[in-house]
Design an enzyme around this catalytic site. Sequence first.
Site, PDB file in Angstrom:
ATOM      1  CG  ASP A 258      -2.056  -1.034   1.039  1.00 61.52           C
ATOM      2  OD1 ASP A 258      -2.950  -0.762   0.238  1.00 61.52           O
ATOM      3  OD2 ASP A 258      -2.007  -2.095   1.671  1.00 61.52           O
ATOM      4  CB  THR A 259       2.197   2.892  -2.384  1.00 63.57           C
ATOM      5  OG1 THR A 259       3.034   1.795  -2.003  1.00 63.57           O
ATOM      6  CG2 THR A 259       3.062   4.007  -2.910  1.00 63.57           C
ATOM      7  CB  CYS A 260       0.158   7.923  -0.862  1.00 59.59           C
ATOM      8  SG  CYS A 260      -1.110   7.417   0.311  1.00 59.59           S
TER       9      CYS A 260
ATOM     10  CG  MET B  31      -1.768   2.802  -4.880  1.00 60.71           C
ATOM     11  SD  MET B  31      -2.237   1.106  -4.449  1.00 60.71           S
ATOM     12  CE  MET B  31      -3.749   1.336  -3.561  1.00 60.71           C
TER      13      MET B  31
END
Length: 490
Positions: A308-310, A390
């Site tokens: 999970d990433t932005c 992401m």
Amino acid sequence: MGTKGVIATPHHLASEVGAQILRDGGNAIDAAIAADAVLCVVYPHMTSVGGDLMAIVWARGEGAPVGLIGAGRSGELATINAVRERGHQQMPDRGALSVTVPGTVEAWGRLLERFGSVGLGAVLEPAAGLAQDGYVITAHLSEALKSAAGLLGREPNAFALYPPMEGGMVLRNPDLATMLRDLGRNGINGFYRGKIADAIAAALKRRGGFVTKQDLATHRSQWVEPVVFPYRDTVVYELPPPTVGLVAAAMAIRLEAGQDFRAAHAASYALRDLYITDPDFTPAPFEPFLDSNAAASGKVDATARAGDTCYLTAADEHGNVVSMIQSVAYDFGSGVVAEGTGMLLQNRGAYFKLDPTHINRLEPRKRTMHTLIPAMAARDGRRWASFGTMGGPRQPQLQVQLLRNLINEGMDPAEAVARPRKMILDDGVTLAVEADYPGAAEMARSDSRVMLMPPRHQSFGHAHAIVIDGPGEWRAGADPRSDGSVEYSR
């Protein structure tokens, strides 16, 4: 005097804050950092002040962009034997052993020092205010809190901060507000060499982790030249190792050469597992990635989670463009909160291998193969596009589809980020396809390895993009799979 500009992020509050920084006279880099800090508050399943950050910045007056690798290293105590002695046959996904040094805060400092026009306090205060006063939980965050209740429940501090909650409820984090304001007043030194560092080191020591006060005190980001490759009538910029920017480049080049999606994916990811790690330990050759005919074989390493990433991007009237990506690794990271900080620590160390012959084996003070890959493109020597998504280890294949939407198909950014996507899952076999992807139903009927997924499913990434049409002229898109928006300062 306000600054004209644009910003696209995966949460509307972050986009709004970034646009307000522009209206208040900040530049695109100031706006991106302010927005990123907000994401660390309102999207805790996706990112954290205790995570890592990568960026590509094309600054005003410059003829080319520069990259920043804000990746933290493993602890000085981190060895394969130390992990095995604790009873693990592979690198733990969660907990203190998976924690690496947080790289984000130092990266904020370096970016502002080189490119910023306002101080750290000004860009962090909006995030601190949201942490103090609270923010409304989105349906995406509510779902994540409920699904991670087991993980967060292992740590009383983490569960107290992030209990299962319904969308529409208000979540507050006063400890995080205090920490952000302390950073704003006193700078980044306290995070790596002061009270915050003490809290991080103490929390990890109590839990048997590998990161020490010395590891925190010696952390530095790295300025790098991006990987550059021609693509049709553009030049594309990716970050070099330890990131997988070369993997995205390889996949784009192989698809353009006529390879099918599965073959391009298999070859590009096989190259990843042969070569990508911390270049301070083993430099990677660029040539096999940038040659569509280079042989690549071998089993692709399975990874446990999509990650999970932005991702966010911003541009301003002065010519500054920033492509930035930040993450806590898996959802809610390690699940460990350093007491009194309100901050989850990342589990980026989960990507290391315990096989002593593997290129990305665990070693002390090493940066792991890193999934965070912002991107840019130039046309006729000028800034043209900033984009990314992401998606954890799937980022190269998702990002390349966005690249092809923008360049091959000539799509508007909003259409390019919303278009249905497909991806090879981490088993290396299953092709997941959003159900509204062109020909998806026929693909599923004719191939048992194809799995249909709901349209606009967030596992296919939150992609954002800006296309620069001229000085002060932009088109931008925020992914409808996210809670994001595009905001302008005019």
